[in-house]
Design a protein around this motif. Structure first.
Motif, mmCIF file in Angstrom:
data_model
loop_
_atom_site.group_PDB
_atom_site.id
_atom_site.type_symbol
_atom_site.label_atom_id
_atom_site.label_comp_id
_atom_site.label_asym_id
_atom_site.label_seq_id
_atom_site.Cartn_x
_atom_site.Cartn_y
_atom_site.Cartn_z
ATOM 1 N N MET A 8 36.155 12.764 -55.399
ATOM 2 C CA MET A 8 36.565 11.421 -55.797
ATOM 3 C C MET A 8 37.129 10.601 -54.629
ATOM 4 O O MET A 8 37.478 9.437 -54.797
ATOM 5 C CB MET A 8 37.642 11.493 -56.888
ATOM 6 N N GLY A 9 37.230 11.201 -53.428
ATOM 7 C CA GLY A 9 37.977 10.572 -52.340
ATOM 8 C C GLY A 9 37.298 9.416 -51.624
ATOM 9 O O GLY A 9 37.912 8.384 -51.354
ATOM 10 N N GLY A 10 36.007 9.568 -51.297
ATOM 11 C CA GLY A 10 35.347 8.619 -50.406
ATOM 12 C C GLY A 10 35.074 7.252 -51.019
ATOM 13 O O GLY A 10 35.267 7.022 -52.213
ATOM 14 N N ASP A 11 34.603 6.350 -50.166
ATOM 15 C CA ASP A 11 34.290 4.985 -50.600
ATOM 16 C C ASP A 11 33.079 4.950 -51.526
ATOM 17 O O ASP A 11 32.883 3.994 -52.272
ATOM 18 C CB ASP A 11 33.983 4.101 -49.384
ATOM 19 N N PHE A 12 32.223 5.965 -51.447
ATOM 20 C CA PHE A 12 31.021 5.999 -52.267
ATOM 21 C C PHE A 12 31.038 7.228 -53.170
ATOM 22 O O PHE A 12 30.014 7.854 -53.429
ATOM 23 C CB PHE A 12 29.768 5.981 -51.388
ATOM 24 N N ALA A 13 32.258 7.589 -53.603
ATOM 25 C CA ALA A 13 32.432 8.770 -54.456
ATOM 26 C C ALA A 13 31.968 8.444 -55.863
ATOM 27 O O ALA A 13 32.093 7.297 -56.299
ATOM 28 C CB ALA A 13 33.901 9.185 -54.463
ATOM 29 N N PRO A 14 31.439 9.442 -56.613
ATOM 30 C CA PRO A 14 31.209 10.812 -56.154
ATOM 31 C C PRO A 14 29.774 11.050 -55.688
ATOM 32 O O PRO A 14 29.456 12.169 -55.327
ATOM 33 C CB PRO A 14 31.475 11.620 -57.421
ATOM 34 N N GLU A 15 28.928 9.979 -55.665
ATOM 35 C CA GLU A 15 27.499 10.186 -55.343
ATOM 36 C C GLU A 15 27.305 10.922 -54.017
ATOM 37 O O GLU A 15 26.631 11.955 -53.957
ATOM 38 C CB GLU A 15 26.730 8.853 -55.308
ATOM 39 N N ARG A 16 27.880 10.357 -52.954
ATOM 40 C CA ARG A 16 27.640 10.950 -51.633
ATOM 41 C C ARG A 16 28.243 12.340 -51.521
ATOM 42 O O ARG A 16 27.684 13.230 -50.884
ATOM 43 C CB ARG A 16 28.228 10.049 -50.551
ATOM 44 N N GLU A 17 29.414 12.520 -52.136
ATOM 45 C CA GLU A 17 30.080 13.824 -52.090
ATOM 46 C C GLU A 17 29.188 14.887 -52.720
ATOM 47 O O GLU A 17 28.990 15.969 -52.177
ATOM 48 C CB GLU A 17 31.425 13.772 -52.843
ATOM 49 N N ILE A 18 28.666 14.553 -53.894
ATOM 50 C CA ILE A 18 27.870 15.550 -54.625
ATOM 51 C C ILE A 18 26.526 15.782 -53.931
ATOM 52 O O ILE A 18 26.071 16.925 -53.806
ATOM 53 C CB ILE A 18 27.723 15.116 -56.103
ATOM 54 N N ALA A 19 25.942 14.722 -53.407
ATOM 55 C CA ALA A 19 24.695 14.897 -52.646
ATOM 56 C C ALA A 19 24.941 15.766 -51.413
ATOM 57 O O ALA A 19 24.117 16.619 -51.057
ATOM 58 C CB ALA A 19 24.139 13.538 -52.242
ATOM 59 N N GLY A 20 26.083 15.558 -50.789
ATOM 60 C CA GLY A 20 26.439 16.369 -49.618
ATOM 61 C C GLY A 20 26.684 17.821 -49.992
ATOM 62 O O GLY A 20 26.316 18.739 -49.246
ATOM 63 N N ALA A 21 27.304 18.012 -51.142
ATOM 64 C CA ALA A 21 27.566 19.379 -51.612
ATOM 65 C C ALA A 21 26.248 20.128 -51.824
ATOM 66 O O ALA A 21 26.118 21.307 -51.472
ATOM 67 C CB ALA A 21 28.373 19.330 -52.907
ATOM 68 N N ARG A 22 25.266 19.455 -52.381
ATOM 69 C CA ARG A 22 23.941 20.074 -52.578
ATOM 70 C C ARG A 22 23.334 20.492 -51.244
ATOM 71 O O ARG A 22 22.788 21.585 -51.094
ATOM 72 C CB ARG A 22 22.998 19.059 -53.242
ATOM 73 N N LYS A 23 23.410 19.592 -50.284
ATOM 74 C CA LYS A 23 22.872 19.891 -48.944
ATOM 75 C C LYS A 23 23.552 21.128 -48.354
ATOM 76 O O LYS A 23 22.906 21.999 -47.764
ATOM 77 C CB LYS A 23 23.124 18.710 -48.000
ATOM 78 N N ALA A 24 24.884 21.171 -48.502
ATOM 79 C CA ALA A 24 25.640 22.291 -47.925
ATOM 80 C C ALA A 24 25.220 23.599 -48.580
ATOM 81 O O ALA A 24 25.065 24.632 -47.919
ATOM 82 C CB ALA A 24 27.141 22.055 -48.113
ATOM 83 N N LEU A 25 25.033 23.546 -49.870
ATOM 84 C CA LEU A 25 24.640 24.743 -50.609
ATOM 85 C C LEU A 25 23.277 25.236 -50.130
ATOM 86 O O LEU A 25 23.059 26.447 -49.975
ATOM 87 C CB LEU A 25 24.585 24.400 -52.105
ATOM 88 N N MET A 26 22.375 24.303 -49.894
ATOM 89 C CA MET A 26 21.043 24.674 -49.406
ATOM 90 C C MET A 26 21.131 25.291 -48.019
ATOM 91 O O MET A 26 20.550 26.337 -47.752
ATOM 92 C CB MET A 26 20.151 23.430 -49.360
ATOM 93 N N ASP A 27 21.888 24.626 -47.147
ATOM 94 C CA ASP A 27 21.969 25.090 -45.755
ATOM 95 C C ASP A 27 22.680 26.422 -45.608
ATOM 96 O O ASP A 27 22.397 27.190 -44.696
ATOM 97 C CB ASP A 27 22.717 24.058 -44.891
ATOM 98 N N SER A 28 23.632 26.677 -46.500
ATOM 99 C CA SER A 28 24.462 27.875 -46.302
ATOM 100 C C SER A 28 23.839 29.122 -46.916
ATOM 101 O O SER A 28 24.342 30.221 -46.727
ATOM 102 C CB SER A 28 25.842 27.638 -46.901
ATOM 103 N N LYS A 29 22.737 28.964 -47.600
ATOM 104 C CA LYS A 29 21.964 30.112 -48.120
ATOM 105 C C LYS A 29 22.814 31.137 -48.866
ATOM 106 O O LYS A 29 22.846 32.317 -48.493
ATOM 107 C CB LYS A 29 21.209 30.780 -46.972
ATOM 108 N N GLY A 30 23.541 30.664 -49.841
ATOM 109 C CA GLY A 30 24.273 31.595 -50.685
ATOM 110 C C GLY A 30 25.536 32.181 -50.080
ATOM 111 O O GLY A 30 26.166 33.054 -50.664
ATOM 112 N N GLU A 31 25.932 31.676 -48.933
ATOM 113 C CA GLU A 31 27.141 32.225 -48.303
ATOM 114 C C GLU A 31 28.418 31.582 -48.811
ATOM 115 O O GLU A 31 29.507 32.048 -48.513
ATOM 116 C CB GLU A 31 27.068 32.034 -46.790
ATOM 117 N N ILE A 32 28.268 30.430 -49.505
ATOM 118 C CA ILE A 32 29.477 29.753 -49.975
ATOM 119 C C ILE A 32 29.411 29.448 -51.479
ATOM 120 O O ILE A 32 28.341 29.406 -52.083
ATOM 121 C CB ILE A 32 29.736 28.422 -49.218
#
Lengths: 336, 336
Positions: free
Chosen positions: B14-38
């Motif tokens: 909820m923090g950013g200026d474009f919350a929560p769209e960008r936050e959640i889109a970023g979270a998806r990216k992180a999940l993909m990149d981290s390959k199940g490590e997080i």
């Protein structure tokens, strides 16, 4: 009989990194540009001056030469230099000014020493607690005057107010703009931001007659949100030097990129033209030098590496300041 | 059974200026990149999160959702926000971290509030008097870590020493460089330069185990004269924001130049390619965010305008910090 209105400018020809060649070449340029309106006093080793004058092209009889056997170098500790080198071009030139024999003093020498000599030999304007130096920083719509630019590393609220007052008058004179906007450099726009001194300065500026528009942040300087931006000399010096390093950094990065291939090399070669034109005002020689504000006199100090054009612009800036009677304006504003 | 080594990261959506769209889109990216490590905990209004998840493409069942009814906005006064909004995504996420239920906390929200919450909820590392934030500034040969970047507008010598110690360890972990060089930002190279606090800090740094190379000036930051550059948060914030404003200023000037004619327009169009490539690291989304150093936990705070890529990079940075056990390293260095 001499033209009584001729302004007399003393030039420290021994101060810069390329002294006295560039100083003397700059003096010639100033004399040409000013069309007989000024009289130039070259202060330094007479033999060296005469030798340099005869080695360069052009008439050399129009200069007044004042012999000074000593030189203050960039390595000299400012206060010690003033005390121990009483026969330096800096001290002799400044004394000439204090005795009223010249109307301004110009040097590309040791900035700290010029500042010390200004304060010690000319004295402070009544009501000014700390003399200051201010620099124009290129910005989107015309330059921004940043002060203090390094004279006072530990400024109190009252000093910041005085810097703003003097900067405002200097800006008005040089940039021909009535009532320039003044801002306080801070870490946020709210008046509760910054250190206690900064908050106190906000209050003083808010209550003053200046055209104070509030706080600006580091990112607002290049945007020219205010004409005059006031800060502590520590911050000012660091911002100024950071800004000056930008064009070189850009060049470094572009050179690196150009090594990646032929297309890259071509694109960089083409981009140098718009970049050079767009950043020409980052060259300190364009403004010439910075004024020492708050002393009983007109003093301009410039980069040690000033070109002849830079020296000429320093002299012309001194002429402009002397003609405007800037110190009378400062004194008047102080009693308001 | 879950992988016991999976790192658990809480994201304030909820923090950013474009919350929560960008936050959640970023979270998806992180999940993909981290390959199940997080494992990612999305902290915020549950309804809004579920709605955003279903409106965006991709699997949404892998996230843990933690409901937080309140939001700390950019306008909130940090300390008041922590006190009055105990059910905000910021406070709830930070408490999860303090209770050991997650290994790191990430937010693109109000920096001051994240800092306050970090200090109040997680507490300071023993031996650290002031937590700090540090930012990478692009420089000639690799980035320079500047700290404090704005958390402490009035830093004493001891604080500056602590910033240097923490910055040195952070630099080593993130940039994989043993014994990074450390310098003190000052108005000159000599140890007698600067305010009394700065001179005292010089002494502390000189006597320390850090790889201290002395003072650097404002013009040395972009030259990358040192890996870690230490300064007061007031100076750091102003230099940082000034630096961030450079690309925009450049664009403004080039646009102005391009309006002068066809050739100018063409040259500027071509120059955009090398410039964009050469200055890509000025985009804060590349580094993702800045760490809050000196608290009992791993906290990353980023620009309010962070893109999904920026959010992803913040999460990955938090993972890297949590894995490195940075705080154990800081504690160890403090007793040396």
């Amino acid at each position: 009989m001499e033209n009584p209105k001729k302004l007399r400018i003393a030039l420290d020809v021994m101060g810069g990194d390329f002294a006295p060649e560039r100083e003397i070449a700059g003096a010639r340029k100033a004399l040409m540009d000013s069309k007989g309106e000024i009289e130039l006093f070259l202060i330094g080793n007479e033999k060296v001056i005469r030798r340099t004058l005869s080695s360069q092209k052009g008439e050399s009889s129009q200069f007044q030469i004042v012999h000074a056997p000593q030189v203050v170098t960039m390595e000299d500790v400012p206060t010690a230099a003033i005390k121990n080198k009483r026969d330096s071009s800096l001290a002799i030139g400044m004394r000439l000014h204090s005795e009223g024999k010249v109307d301004a003093f110009v040097s590309a020498g040791n900035t700290g020493a010029v500042l010390s000599a200004s304060t010690l030999i000319l004295g402070r304007i009544k009501g000014i607690s700390r003399p200051t130096i201010g620099t124009f920083i290129p910005a989107e719509h015309g330059p921004c005057l940043l002060l203090d630019a390094g004279a006072n590393v530990d400024s109190r609220a009252q000093h910041l107010y005085e810097f703003a007052l003097m900067g405002s008058i200097y800006y008005k004179i040089i940039k021909k703009k009535e009532n320039p906007t003044v801002a306080l450099l801070n870490v946020g726009e709210e008046k509760t931001k910054g250190t206690e001194e900064i908050q106190q300065a906000y209050k003083l500026l808010f209550e003053s007659n200046l055209n104070f528009i509030g706080n600006v942040e580091g990112g607002d300087i290049l945007k020219a949100k205010a004409d005059v931006v006031v800060c502590d000399g520590f911050v000012g010096n660091i911002v100024l030097k950071f800004g000056e390093s930008v064009p070189k950094f850009l060049k470094y990065r572009l050179r690196k990129f150009s090594k990646k291939g032929l297309m890259q090399k071509l694109a960089v070669a083409i981009s140098l033209w718009p970049l050079k034109k767009s950043l020409s005002d980052f060259d300190p020689n364009e403004e010439g030098g910075v004024p020492v504000l708050g002393v009983n006199g007109v003093v301009i100090v410039g980069h040690g590496s000033s070109t002849p054009k830079g020296i000429k612009n320093m002299i012309m800036r001194a002429v402009e300041m002397a003609r405007s009677k800037i110190n009378e304006q400062i004194e008047l504003a102080l009693v308001k």
